[in-house]
Design a protein around this motif. Structure first.
Motif, PDB file in Angstrom:
ATOM      1  N   ASP A 123      -1.511   2.950  -4.549  1.00  0.00           N
ATOM      2  CA  ASP A 123      -1.657   1.595  -3.974  1.00  0.00           C
ATOM      3  C   ASP A 123      -2.557   1.632  -2.917  1.00  0.00           C
ATOM      4  O   ASP A 123      -2.076   1.251  -1.783  1.00  0.00           O
ATOM      5  CB  ASP A 123      -0.252   0.881  -3.971  1.00  0.00           C
ATOM      6  N   ILE A 124      -3.626   1.245  -3.179  1.00  0.00           N
ATOM      7  CA  ILE A 124      -5.312   0.833  -2.543  1.00  0.00           C
ATOM      8  C   ILE A 124      -5.602   0.293  -2.249  1.00  0.00           C
ATOM      9  O   ILE A 124      -6.320  -0.288  -3.974  1.00  0.00           O
ATOM     10  CB  ILE A 124      -5.204   2.279  -2.286  1.00  0.00           C
ATOM     11  N   PRO A 125      -5.028  -0.949  -1.479  1.00  0.00           N
ATOM     12  CA  PRO A 125      -5.922  -2.380  -2.149  1.00  0.00           C
ATOM     13  C   PRO A 125      -7.489  -2.159  -0.845  1.00  0.00           C
ATOM     14  O   PRO A 125      -7.528  -1.318  -0.682  1.00  0.00           O
ATOM     15  CB  PRO A 125      -5.294  -3.232  -0.772  1.00  0.00           C
ATOM     16  N   ALA A 126      -8.136  -2.987  -1.591  1.00  0.00           N
ATOM     17  CA  ALA A 126      -9.737  -2.800  -0.675  1.00  0.00           C
ATOM     18  C   ALA A 126      -9.649  -1.388  -0.748  1.00  0.00           C
ATOM     19  O   ALA A 126     -10.629  -1.175   0.545  1.00  0.00           O
ATOM     20  CB  ALA A 126     -10.092  -3.372  -0.126  1.00  0.00           C
ATOM     21  N   PRO A 127     -10.226  -0.779  -1.678  1.00  0.00           N
ATOM     22  CA  PRO A 127     -10.434   1.016  -1.577  1.00  0.00           C
ATOM     23  C   PRO A 127     -12.652   0.713  -1.491  1.00  0.00           C
ATOM     24  O   PRO A 127     -12.957  -0.080  -1.968  1.00  0.00           O
ATOM     25  CB  PRO A 127     -10.917   1.364  -3.087  1.00  0.00           C
ATOM     26  N   MET A 160       0.549  -1.225   0.325  1.00  0.00           N
ATOM     27  CA  MET A 160       0.094  -0.216  -0.285  1.00  0.00           C
ATOM     28  C   MET A 160       0.263   1.569  -0.152  1.00  0.00           C
ATOM     29  O   MET A 160       1.756   1.438   0.380  1.00  0.00           O
ATOM     30  CB  MET A 160      -0.629  -0.076   1.336  1.00  0.00           C
ATOM     31  N   THR A 161       0.196   2.342  -0.429  1.00  0.00           N
ATOM     32  CA  THR A 161       1.205   3.039  -0.714  1.00  0.00           C
ATOM     33  C   THR A 161       1.359   3.792   0.965  1.00  0.00           C
ATOM     34  O   THR A 161       0.583   4.149   1.870  1.00  0.00           O
ATOM     35  CB  THR A 161       0.379   4.449  -1.501  1.00  0.00           C
ATOM     36  N   SER A 162       2.986   4.213   0.913  1.00  0.00           N
ATOM     37  CA  SER A 162       3.368   5.040   2.551  1.00  0.00           C
ATOM     38  C   SER A 162       2.310   6.212   2.560  1.00  0.00           C
ATOM     39  O   SER A 162       2.062   7.389   1.443  1.00  0.00           O
ATOM     40  CB  SER A 162       4.706   5.438   1.991  1.00  0.00           C
ATOM     41  N   LEU A 163       1.356   6.023   4.133  1.00  0.00           N
ATOM     42  CA  LEU A 163       1.158   7.314   3.868  1.00  0.00           C
ATOM     43  C   LEU A 163       1.416   8.720   5.296  1.00  0.00           C
ATOM     44  O   LEU A 163       2.673   8.406   5.600  1.00  0.00           O
ATOM     45  CB  LEU A 163      -0.241   6.724   5.178  1.00  0.00           C
ATOM     46  N   PRO A 164       1.332   9.914   5.054  1.00  0.00           N
ATOM     47  CA  PRO A 164       2.131  10.474   6.084  1.00  0.00           C
ATOM     48  C   PRO A 164       1.629  10.371   7.352  1.00  0.00           C
ATOM     49  O   PRO A 164       0.310   9.306   7.557  1.00  0.00           O
ATOM     50  CB  PRO A 164       1.733  12.075   5.524  1.00  0.00           C
ATOM     51  N   VAL A 216     -12.408   8.747   0.054  1.00  0.00           N
ATOM     52  CA  VAL A 216     -11.439   6.577  -0.669  1.00  0.00           C
ATOM     53  C   VAL A 216     -10.839   6.229   0.920  1.00  0.00           C
ATOM     54  O   VAL A 216      -9.909   7.032   1.257  1.00  0.00           O
ATOM     55  CB  VAL A 216     -10.951   7.333  -1.883  1.00  0.00           C
ATOM     56  N   CYS A 217     -11.557   4.780   1.465  1.00  0.00           N
ATOM     57  CA  CYS A 217     -11.421   4.757   2.629  1.00  0.00           C
ATOM     58  C   CYS A 217     -10.634   3.503   2.310  1.00  0.00           C
ATOM     59  O   CYS A 217     -10.611   3.109   1.410  1.00  0.00           O
ATOM     60  CB  CYS A 217     -12.212   4.585   3.127  1.00  0.00           C
ATOM     61  N   HIS A 218      -9.538   2.722   2.912  1.00  0.00           N
ATOM     62  CA  HIS A 218      -9.073   1.106   3.164  1.00  0.00           C
ATOM     63  C   HIS A 218      -8.548   1.272   4.936  1.00  0.00           C
ATOM     64  O   HIS A 218      -8.940   2.222   5.816  1.00  0.00           O
ATOM     65  CB  HIS A 218      -7.756   1.235   2.401  1.00  0.00           C
ATOM     66  N   ALA A 219     -10.204  -0.248   4.661  1.00  0.00           N
ATOM     67  CA  ALA A 219     -10.628  -0.142   6.216  1.00  0.00           C
ATOM     68  C   ALA A 219     -10.412   0.171   7.150  1.00  0.00           C
ATOM     69  O   ALA A 219     -12.041   1.394   6.708  1.00  0.00           O
ATOM     70  CB  ALA A 219      -9.227  -0.623   7.089  1.00  0.00           C
ATOM     71  N   ASP A 220     -10.528   1.557   8.226  1.00  0.00           N
ATOM     72  CA  ASP A 220     -10.877   2.178   8.678  1.00  0.00           C
ATOM     73  C   ASP A 220     -10.124   3.388   9.018  1.00  0.00           C
ATOM     74  O   ASP A 220     -10.222   4.625   9.382  1.00  0.00           O
ATOM     75  CB  ASP A 220     -11.096   1.837  10.635  1.00  0.00           C
ATOM     76  N   GLN A 221      -9.412   3.545   7.470  1.00  0.00           N
ATOM     77  CA  GLN A 221      -8.276   5.136   7.466  1.00  0.00           C
ATOM     78  C   GLN A 221      -8.725   5.346   6.535  1.00  0.00           C
ATOM     79  O   GLN A 221      -9.147   5.661   5.424  1.00  0.00           O
ATOM     80  CB  GLN A 221      -6.904   4.738   7.066  1.00  0.00           C
ATOM     81  N   PRO A 222      -9.125   6.481   5.887  1.00  0.00           N
ATOM     82  CA  PRO A 222      -9.337   7.624   4.938  1.00  0.00           C
ATOM     83  C   PRO A 222      -8.784   7.968   4.334  1.00  0.00           C
ATOM     84  O   PRO A 222      -7.499   8.735   5.206  1.00  0.00           O
ATOM     85  CB  PRO A 222     -10.074   8.662   5.804  1.00  0.00           C
TER      86      PRO A 222
END
Length: 282
Positions: free
Chosen positions: A204-208, A1-5, A172-178
Motif C-alpha cells: 500500500d503506497i499512496p502517491a508513489p 500505508m504498508t508498514s516499513l522496516p 519507487v518513492c513516497h514523499a521523501d522516502q525511497p
C-alpha cells in the motif's frame, strides 16, 4: 500505508549479493596492475507456462520479480491471472511463471516491437491500444523539497552502482522516502523488477513516484503509466516521444535531477515549488 522496516526501504540493493559482481585485473594508464569490481551479467529466459517468451540480459538478483514484472508490463499477465508457481533454475538461467489457467498472450507474440531499452527492451504493439490515464494520475501533488531529500537518501544508500558502476537503478518513492529500490544492467529491467514486486506483494503506497538513473524513453513512460505512477524523475534526459506521451496522459516528467536541480518537462501543476531560489538563504 504498508508498514516499513527501520531504514524505510521495502527492498534495497545488496552490493555483496552472490553472483552480482566479479573482480578482474587490468592495467592503468601507467601500465600498473589494478583490480576492479565489475557487474556480472547473465541471460535469463522467461517462460509463461509452457511458452518461451524472451531472454533478457540481467544480474542474478530477484529473477522471479523480474520475470513476473516483465510479463505484467507487457500485459501478458493480468491481475485476474492466478500465479500458481514461479520456478527459477540458476544453473540454466531459466524462470518459469505458471498460472492456474492458460493466459491469452499468444497473439501478442506476433506484434512484438523492439524498443530502445539498451537493445533489450520490448513492447507489444497493442499495449498502446489499452493504455489509459491511471486512476490516481490527477490526485497527487509533490513538493520539490521532498524530491531532493529522497534523491539524497538514494545517493547515500549502498548499491551495486557504488561498488562497480555500469548499472541502472529504479526507485519507487513516497514523499521523501525511497521504498522499492532495484538495480540492473538495463533501466527497463529494474523497473520490471519493481512491477514484479508490486504485483506479488501488493504494498500500500499512496502517491508513489518513480526515480530512474536512466533516460526516459517511450517504453519507460508506458510502463510507468501502466503501473499507475503519476510522476517520473530521471537523472538523465527524455526523448521527445516520451514527453509527448506524458503530456497526453497527464504524467509529470522531471529530468536532469542532480543535487538540488531538476527540469520539469510536462504537467508542472502537480509540483509544489518550495525550494529557495538559487543564492537565497536556506
Amino acid at each position: 500505508m504498508t508498514s516499513l522496516p527501520p531504514d524505510g526501504f521495502l527492498v534495497k540493493p545488496d552490493p555483496d549479493g552472490i553472483d552480482t559482481t566479479e573482480h578482474i585485473v587490468g592495467l592503468d594508464q601507467l601500465g600498473e596492475v589494478q583490480t576492479q569490481c565489475v557487474i556480472e551479467e547473465h541471460p535469463l529466459t522467461i517462460f509463461l507456462n509452457n511458452r518461451e517468451i524472451v531472454t533478457l540480459m540481467t544480474i542474478r538478483d530477484y529473477p522471479e520479480m523480474l520475470s513476473v514484472g516483465y510479463l505484467v508490463n507487457q500485459q501478458m499477465l493480468k491481475d485476474c491471472d492466478i500465479i500458481t508457481d514461479i520456478e527459477y533454475d540458476a544453473e540454466i538461467d531459466v524462470c518459469v511463471v505458471r498460472t492456474h489457467q492458460t493466459t491469452a498472450y499468444e497473439h501478442r507474440l506476433k506484434r512484438k516491437v523492439l524498443t530502445s531499452g539498451c537493445g533489450m527492451g520490448t513492447l507489444f504493439g497493442d499495449i498502446m491500444d489499452t493504455l489509459s490515464v491511471p486512476d490516481q494520475i490527477n490526485a497527487q501533488t509533490l513538493a520539490a523539497s521532498a524530491i531532493i531529500r529522497a534523491l539524497k537518501t538514494i545517493k547515500d544508500t549502498p548499491s551495486l552502482y557504488q561498488k562497480a558502476g555500469s548499472i541502472h537503478a529504479c526507485v519507487v518513492c513516497h514523499a521523501d522516502q525511497p521504498l522499492i529500490y532495484m538495480e540492473d544492467v538495463g533501466r527497463h529491467n529494474a523497473l520490471d523488477k519493481i512491477a514484479g514486486y508490486i504485483h506479488l506483494h501488493k504494498p500500500d503506497i499512496p502517491a508513489p513516484y518513480l526515480y530512474t538513473t536512466g533516460r526516459l524513453t517511450s517504453e519507460m513512460v508506458i510502463k510507468s503509466l501502466s503501473m499507475n505512477i503519476p510522476v517520473v524523475i530521471s537523472r538523465s534526459g527524455a526523448t521527445h516521444w516520451a514527453i509527448k506521451l506524458a503530456k497526453q496522459y497527464g504524467q509529470t516528467l522531471i529530468t536532469r535531477a542532480r543535487g538540488k536541480r531538476f527540469q520539469v518537462l510536462s504537467c508542472p501543476e502537480r509540483l509544489i515549488f518550495d525550494l529557495p531560489a538559487q543564492g537565497s538563504a536556506s
